[in-house]
Design an enzyme around this catalytic site. Structure first.
Site, PDB file in Angstrom:
ATOM      1  N   GLY A   1       0.802  -1.214   0.000  1.00 42.18           N
ATOM      2  CA  GLY A   1       0.000   0.000   0.000  1.00 42.18           C
ATOM      3  C   GLY A   1       0.831   1.260   0.000  1.00 42.18           C
ATOM      4  O   GLY A   1       0.484   2.243  -0.632  1.00 42.18           O
ATOM      5  N   PHE A   2       1.931   1.255   0.734  1.00 31.51           N
ATOM      6  CA  PHE A   2       2.828   2.420   0.844  1.00 31.51           C
ATOM      7  C   PHE A   2       2.082   3.662   1.316  1.00 31.51           C
ATOM      8  O   PHE A   2       2.445   4.785   0.957  1.00 31.51           O
ATOM      9  CB  PHE A   2       3.543   2.683  -0.489  1.00 31.51           C
ATOM     10  CG  PHE A   2       4.304   1.502  -1.008  1.00 31.51           C
ATOM     11  CD1 PHE A   2       5.332   0.948  -0.264  1.00 31.51           C
ATOM     12  CD2 PHE A   2       3.988   0.931  -2.229  1.00 31.51           C
ATOM     13  CE1 PHE A   2       6.036  -0.156  -0.720  1.00 31.51           C
ATOM     14  CE2 PHE A   2       4.681  -0.185  -2.693  1.00 31.51           C
ATOM     15  CZ  PHE A   2       5.703  -0.723  -1.940  1.00 31.51           C
TER      16      PHE A   2
ATOM     17  N   GLY B   1       1.911  -6.868   3.683  1.00 31.89           N
ATOM     18  CA  GLY B   1       3.042  -7.393   2.931  1.00 31.89           C
ATOM     19  C   GLY B   1       4.342  -7.219   3.690  1.00 31.89           C
ATOM     20  O   GLY B   1       5.401  -7.643   3.242  1.00 31.89           O
TER      21      GLY B   1
ATOM     22  N   ILE C   1      14.684  -5.257  17.181  1.00 27.28           N
ATOM     23  CA  ILE C   1      14.206  -5.789  15.907  1.00 27.28           C
ATOM     24  C   ILE C   1      13.649  -7.183  16.157  1.00 27.28           C
ATOM     25  O   ILE C   1      14.372  -8.103  16.553  1.00 27.28           O
ATOM     26  CB  ILE C   1      15.339  -5.816  14.867  1.00 27.28           C
ATOM     27  CG1 ILE C   1      15.890  -4.397  14.651  1.00 27.28           C
ATOM     28  CG2 ILE C   1      14.853  -6.408  13.551  1.00 27.28           C
ATOM     29  CD1 ILE C   1      14.875  -3.362  14.207  1.00 27.28           C
TER      30      ILE C   1
ATOM     31  N   ASN D   1      12.254  -9.336  14.022  1.00 25.96           N
ATOM     32  CA  ASN D   1      12.679 -10.313  13.020  1.00 25.96           C
ATOM     33  C   ASN D   1      13.652  -9.630  12.060  1.00 25.96           C
ATOM     34  O   ASN D   1      13.249  -8.865  11.198  1.00 25.96           O
ATOM     35  CB  ASN D   1      11.453 -10.844  12.268  1.00 25.96           C
ATOM     36  CG  ASN D   1      11.808 -11.949  11.279  1.00 25.96           C
ATOM     37  OD1 ASN D   1      12.946 -12.042  10.807  1.00 25.96           O
ATOM     38  ND2 ASN D   1      10.830 -12.776  10.969  1.00 25.96           N
TER      39      ASN D   1
ATOM     40  N   GLN E   1      12.374  -4.625   4.922  1.00 20.59           N
ATOM     41  CA  GLN E   1      11.709  -3.316   4.926  1.00 20.59           C
ATOM     42  C   GLN E   1      12.694  -2.210   4.575  1.00 20.59           C
ATOM     43  O   GLN E   1      12.379  -1.289   3.820  1.00 20.59           O
ATOM     44  CB  GLN E   1      11.098  -3.022   6.303  1.00 20.59           C
ATOM     45  CG  GLN E   1       9.792  -3.731   6.534  1.00 20.59           C
ATOM     46  CD  GLN E   1       8.772  -3.366   5.490  1.00 20.59           C
ATOM     47  OE1 GLN E   1       8.425  -2.212   5.296  1.00 20.59           O
ATOM     48  NE2 GLN E   1       8.300  -4.360   4.775  1.00 20.59           N
TER      49      GLN E   1
ATOM     50  N   GLY F   1       8.951   0.369   8.956  1.00 23.66           N
ATOM     51  CA  GLY F   1       8.416   0.398   7.589  1.00 23.66           C
ATOM     52  C   GLY F   1       8.798   1.625   6.793  1.00 23.66           C
ATOM     53  O   GLY F   1       8.898   1.578   5.571  1.00 23.66           O
ATOM     54  N   GLU F   2       8.982   2.749   7.465  1.00 28.11           N
ATOM     55  CA  GLU F   2       9.135   4.001   6.727  1.00 28.11           C
ATOM     56  C   GLU F   2      10.514   4.629   6.830  1.00 28.11           C
ATOM     57  O   GLU F   2      10.977   5.302   5.909  1.00 28.11           O
ATOM     58  CB  GLU F   2       8.057   4.988   7.187  1.00 28.11           C
ATOM     59  CG  GLU F   2       6.716   4.568   6.636  1.00 28.11           C
ATOM     60  CD  GLU F   2       5.539   5.087   7.421  1.00 28.11           C
ATOM     61  OE1 GLU F   2       4.897   6.022   6.946  1.00 28.11           O
ATOM     62  OE2 GLU F   2       5.257   4.563   8.521  1.00 28.11           O
TER      63      GLU F   2
END
Ligand SMILES: Cc1cc2nc3c(=O)[nH]c(=O)nc-3n(C[C@H](O)[C@H](O)[C@H](O)COP(=O)(O)OP(=O)(O)OC[C@H]3O[C@@H](n4cnc5c(N)ncnc54)[C@H](O)[C@@H]3O)c2cc1C
Ligand code: SF4
Lengths: 332, 746
Positions: free
Chosen positions: B239-240, B467, B632, B634, B641, B707-708
């Site tokens: 999706g981002f 995802g 972290i 994983n 990512q 993620g970002e």
């Protein structure tokens, strides 16, 4: 997409007579052959191509690469771009063609795309592909949206006030430098058209791109025997490293004997309204020493006729660098 | 609550590499994405889009379309049925385009939906949509001008000291303007809605990063109670940020399903993706930096403007990280918008911070050059002790270590700062670096954890995996807390029937889930101990508080855990099918009141580009990223990512930009051949280092989001390297060959 009748051709003669019913073989053709479909189906979905009849030619016996008696190569119109690129004789004698093919599109597309289809692929001008915008190529007389619009990727050579669309093919540039012959079978039998005469400049009829007439089926492309001692090279420049059309490309075939250039064939892509052969560059190379100065002079000569648009002036410089580098690579 | 659960150490699962648990489903095609849902009698909907960018609909002639084969109905404003607006203030029902589709005849952007065709097949609906004739009136040239100036007086986001005066008297100054273009999200999965209605309840299969919010929006727009809306997203093809909030195709599909009493599927086309489902807005940012000769920042001003669609109030907060990244006594950040006739803008991966840090980190590089100082050193000299913007300590900040570790691993000491001076294999090398940051907060979350008599453990939450690996990390958390193998954990998400989970946005899903899942596990353990005490003769006469749980076993506190019984034996003995625990946690994000800590992730990118002047060819060859994002969970999915973000960052720096035609506002490059993104061949060698300091102020595992942050700063690191290689300073992204042709480096 418009509804259409789909049939499969089993015999070239029948395919030709069916296609001959079309009023034109250019933009607006009512009958279209489909080979790999990677251009045609795309444009049909966009309503840019609206044939009422589509004839699948994939089962015609035109998928072979054969040697000609004089040492050239006869390439069937249905030979896939990937197969042609990896053909041992093409790799050995016509490296420029193999390199050009492999620089084009993506692996999946090259597996579908055919020699005949690639010859006839259409421009990527964004306005040609959008039926909401005026476009002289798609609808003659409606105007050209690109001249005042997004034209970064379009042509600087061979343009007219009616159309500035680029011929986007890589293969065609290599074929032009190799002086290929297009073999066409039509209602009146077979004709052999040198590639230099196959494509038309837009002039005031940008909807006419080639000499193809209703019914015409491309059966083969013939490569003349390789020039003795010549080496060839294709260089493609673009924003990203793969899967993009050329901003500028160069196909060169050069032979050097006794320290002088004895044979020079130069064609450029991404900059012309047709695959662009440059006699100016060839003249500047012929008989000269193969050095940076000669190459730079040839590159300047090649781009001399350029007429840039609002966004693509950089292509002059880029194409010059491209040609210079291709030439120095091929003689290295 | 059991006291002994804290003894569930050492942690065997969290922090270890696990391949995605859903990987086999995805590679075998068995994972069902939203548009994979089909139902008997389902119909297909295709929208008709405006072909002007500014004006009014005069008339819509649907007769020809309605007469086409297979067509069930053609909808316009006249017959779409009631659709309602969502209030701006709604916190649980967020949407960027608040105007319901087909609400009025005003065209505010090219591509706006003006009608909808519903037919038996997708092909029939597509063909008929082409035949809907729309005429327009009052047509005007849309404003899609690239140059931005704020429509209203820009507002100060944060300020301290007297930045003008300090800038005026600063020894060394940088005053430059940077711009970033509109970028279109291009996840491989198109937005899609499959809507069903049973006369009362809607079940909606949607492409969303936030099922719970989606339900809230749909309930309001359809005018039904939220218990009558169920939203399902089992898998998302990414999706981002473009799939954070609902888009109007969902209401069209639901309205058609309601009217026709049939399931309706609507898949947005790639071309529509460029107009109707958000994009990262264009930004223009002026940076003024003043420093002492020693490189101490004395003033920082960041004034940004972004474009905004009509009737949409999405804001691109470019100053997100500016207030706290560096120490300076004088600072001001202001933001303003300029309205444009474009489709609604929305969050794209790292909204605000990503364009903002491109500008700030470019300006820092320019300052380092003006100071003749190494850019790493400049940043080290401006490390703040606290968040000077909020006046609170950081929960955990290791930017200095990101700088020094990155410099060391990259070999930065070998950098010759002179432009074009470094060479390798006939190519000019450019080395650049930048720092990055991204918020670390939590959203509210609820979850349930169930111990089953068959030895499995189920964790359920109304969140979704976009995802990024939520199925996997959620499984890991529970495997660890419950002391079972990861393969025994059944993760159930993607359905609003489950306890409401967090959105997958802001890089907060993982951090938000930790407290709720931990609490649910503890609750389930308590219930398990009660079941043991009550029904398992092995523990007869033991009160609950004499029992403990570790590594999947119930045991007597005065004995060793190994003497205990596995939970499935306990449940079987107690004749219980399962015990279920509930957990719920509050969010920290956007909460009123002063925070005790400032929570952010940090990092650095070190980049090498190669430059081949004779053919103006630039490539990114090597990227090293150091990330300080807490613990972290994983490292495999985590690394994925960051690497994905770096690849996207190459695109942001060098390729991506949506061009709107100035005559009608149409995105001219609305397909994947003409909208240039990074390919595999453009992807650099990548190395990722996680510092792995747990941020225990945020949650008990110390995990933040990842993620970002990888996309923040990378574009500046690349353009800084481009400058080092070519001498060309690109202040308007993306870097074009046109710009580089000006390089004097040969
Ligand atoms: C995303 C994308 C990227 C691409 N990138 C590149 C690139 O970088 N470089 C590049 O060079 N190309 C590129 N291409 C274009 C690609 O090379 C062409 O689409 C392909 O070569 C066309 O061949 P085809 O067999 O699929 O043609 P088709 O689509 O089957 O046919 C094209 C046209 O030729 C006609 N035709 C086909 N065969 C014959 C015949 N034997 N006789 C008469 N008429 C015939 C058809 O009627 C049709 O009008 C790209 C295409 C796409 C979709
Ligand atoms: S350049 Fe040619 S193809 Fe493009 S809009 Fe103009 S006429 Fe059409």
């Amino acid at each position: 997409m418009e509804p259409f009748v789909f049939s499969r051709a089993t015999d070239p003669g029948k395919a030709i007579s069916a296609a001959a019913k079309s009023s034109t073989a250019q933009q607006g053709a009512e009958v279209r052959f489909v080979a790999g479909g990677t251009t045609l189906l795309d444009l049909m979905k966009l309503n840019v191509e609206r044939p009422t009849q589509v004839i699948d030619i994939n089962h015609l016996p035109l998928a072979d690469v054969e040697r000609t008696s004089d040492g050239g190569l006869k390439i069937g119109a249905l030979v896939r771009n990937s197969d042609l690129a990896h053909h041992p004789q093409v790799q050995r004698d016509y490296a420029v063609l193999s390199q050009a093919l492999l620089s084009g599109a993506s692996g999946q597309l090259r597996n579908m795309a055919t020699t005949g289809g690639n010859l006839l692929q259409r421009t990527r001008c964004v306005y040609f592909r959008d039926t909401n915008m005026p476009c002289n190529k798609r609808e003659p007389g409606s105007g050209c949206s690109a001249i005042e619009g997004f034209n970064r990727t379009l042509a600087i050579l061979g343009t007219s006030e009616h159309c500035i669309a680029t011929n986007p093919s890589d293969m065609n540039v290599a074929l032009t430098a190799l002086e290929a012959i297009v073999v066409i079978r039509g209602t009146a039998g077979e004709r052999r058209v040198p590639i230099g005469e196959f494509f038309l400049l837009p002039g005031d009829t940008p909807q006419r791109e080639t000499v193809m007439m209703p019914g015409d089926l491309i059966t083969h492309v013939i490569l003349p025997p390789p020039h003795p001692g010549a080496r060839s090279h294709y260089l493609k420049l673009r924003d990203r490293a793969s899967y993009e059309f050329a901003l500028a490309s160069a196909a060169v075939v050069i032979a050097v004997e006794g320290g002088k250039i004895t044979h020079a064939r130069v064609a450029m892509g991404g900059v012309g309204t047709k695959p662009w052969r440059s006699p100016e560059a060839e003249q500047a190379l012929q008989g000269q020493l193969p050095n940076e100065h000669t190459f730079a002079t040839a590159a300047v000569a090649a781009l001399h006729p350029a007429k840039p648009q609002s966004q693509n002036g950089f292509k002059v410089d880029l194409a010059q660098r491209c040609l210079t580098h291709a030439l120095s690579t091929v003689v290295a | 609550m059991s006291e002994d659960t804290s003894s569930v150490t050492p942690l065997p699962v969290v922090g270890h590499q696990y391949a995605r648990v859903d990987g086999p489903l995805k590679v075998s095609g068995a994972a069902r994405y939203s548009s994979d849902h089909s139902f008997p009698g389902m119909l297909h909907a295709v929208p008709v889009c405006a072909t002007i960018g500014n004006g009014h609909i005069d008339a819509i002639d649907t007769r020809a379309a309605a007469a086409m084969p297979g067509v069930r109905k053609v909808y316009t404003r006249e017959n779409i049925g009631k659709l309602y607006r969502v209030p701006k203030s709604a916190r649980d029902a967020i949407i960027d385009e608040r105007r319901p589709p087909l609400e009025d005849d005003v065209i505010r952007y090219y591509g706006q939906y003006v009608a909808l065709v519903v037919a038996d097949t997708f092909e029939q609906a597509t063909a008929a949509a082409d035949k809907v004739k729309v005429s327009y009136k009052g047509q005007q040239t849309p404003n899609v001008a690239v140059k931005l100036s704020a429509d209203e007086r820009p507002k100060a986001d944060t300020e301290r000291g007297n930045p003008e005066a300090a800038f005026a008297s600063a020894a060394v100054k940088v005053d430059q303007t940077y711009s970033t273009p509109p970028e279109t999200h291009n996840p491989i999965e198109l937005h899609a809605s499959v809507a069903t209605w049973d006369g009362t309840r809607f079940t909606l299969y949607e492409t969303t990063q936030a099922i719970v919010n989606f339900r809230g929006v749909m309930a309001q727009m359809l005018g039904v109670p939220s218990e009558n809306v169920r939203v399902v997203t089992e898998f998302l093809g990414s999706g981002f940020g473009g799939k954070l909030w609902p888009w109007t195709q969902a209401m069209l599909a639901a309205a058609a399903a309601r009217d026709l009493h049939k399931p309706v599927k609507l898949v947005v086309s790639r071309q529509m993706m460029f107009h109707n489902v958000g994009h990262r807005p264009q930004t223009q940012q002026r940076l003024r930096l003043g420093a002492t000769h020693e490189g101490k920042l004395v003033s920082l001003q960041h004034d940004y403007v972004y474009h905004r669609a009509l009737e949409c109030d999405y804001s691109e907060d470019c100053g997100e990280a500016t207030g706290f990244l560096y120490s300076t006594p004088n600072l001001r950040v202001t933001g303003g918008f300029a309205e444009r006739h474009v489709g609604p803008a929305t969050s794209m991966r790292g909204p605000g911070a990503v364009p903002g840090l491109y500008a700030l980190e470019s300006a820092m590089d320019e300052l380092a050059i003006a100071l003749k100082m190494d850019p790493v050193e400049l940043r080290l000299r401006n490390e703040p002790a606290i968040d000077e913007s909020e006046n609170v300590p950081f929960s955990s900040r290791h930017l200095k270590e990101c700088l020094t570790t990155g410099a060391e691993k990259f070999g930065w000491a070998k950098r010759d700062p002179r432009i074009g001076s470094m060479r390798k294999d006939g190519l000019v090398l450019g080395w650049g670096m930048a720092a990055c940051s991204w918020i670390a907060e939590r959203f509210p979350a609820a979850a349930s954890v169930t111990f089953n008599a068959d030895g499995s453990v189920r964790v359920a939450s109304g969140t979704q995996d976009i995802g990024t690996g939520t199925y996997t990390v959620l499984g890991q958390m529970v495997a660890e807390l419950a002391g079972v193998e990861l393969s025994k954990v059944n993760v159930v998400i993607g359905d609003t029937n489950l306890p409401p989970g967090p959105i997958s946005g802001g890089s907060m899903a993982t951090a938000s889930l930790v407290p709720a899942v931990a609490q649910a596990t503890r609750d389930a353990i308590d219930k398990l101990l009660a079941a043991a005490s009550e029904g398992d003769s092995h523990f007869a006469h033991a009160a609950t508080d004499q029992l403990a749980f570790a590594h999947g076993r119930v045991y007597r506190k005065n004995e060793s855990p190994d003497s205990g019984r596995r939970f499935e034996q306990v449940l079987t003995a107690a004749r219980r099918g399962h015990v279920e625990g509930q957990g719920k946690s509050e969010g920290t994000f956007g909460q009123p009141g002063k925070k005790e800590y400032s929570s952010h992730s940090f990092g650095t990118h070190f980049v090498e580009v190669t430059w081949q002047p004779e053919i103006a060819r630039l490539r990114v060859s090597r990227v090293l990223t150091v990330i300080d994002a807490g613990r972290i969970i994983n490292p495999l999915t985590g690394r994925n990512q960051i690497e994905g973000a770096v690849v996207m960052g190459v695109g942001m720096a060098l390729f991506e930009e949506t061009h709107y035609d100035k005559r009608n506002g149409m995105a001219v490059n609305s397909n994947l051949a003409d909208y240039i993104m990074t390919t595999h061949a453009d992807s650099p060698d990548m190395d990722v280092v996680f510092l792995d300091y747990p941020d225990l102020k945020l949650n008990e595992m110390g995990a933040r989001g990842i993620g970002e942050i990888g996309l923040a700063g990378i574009a500046a690191a690349i353009t800084n390297a481009v400058h080092h290689a070519t001498g060309v300073r690109v202040r308007d992204l993306p870097v074009h060959i046109e710009d580089l042709l000006a390089s004097k480096v040969a």
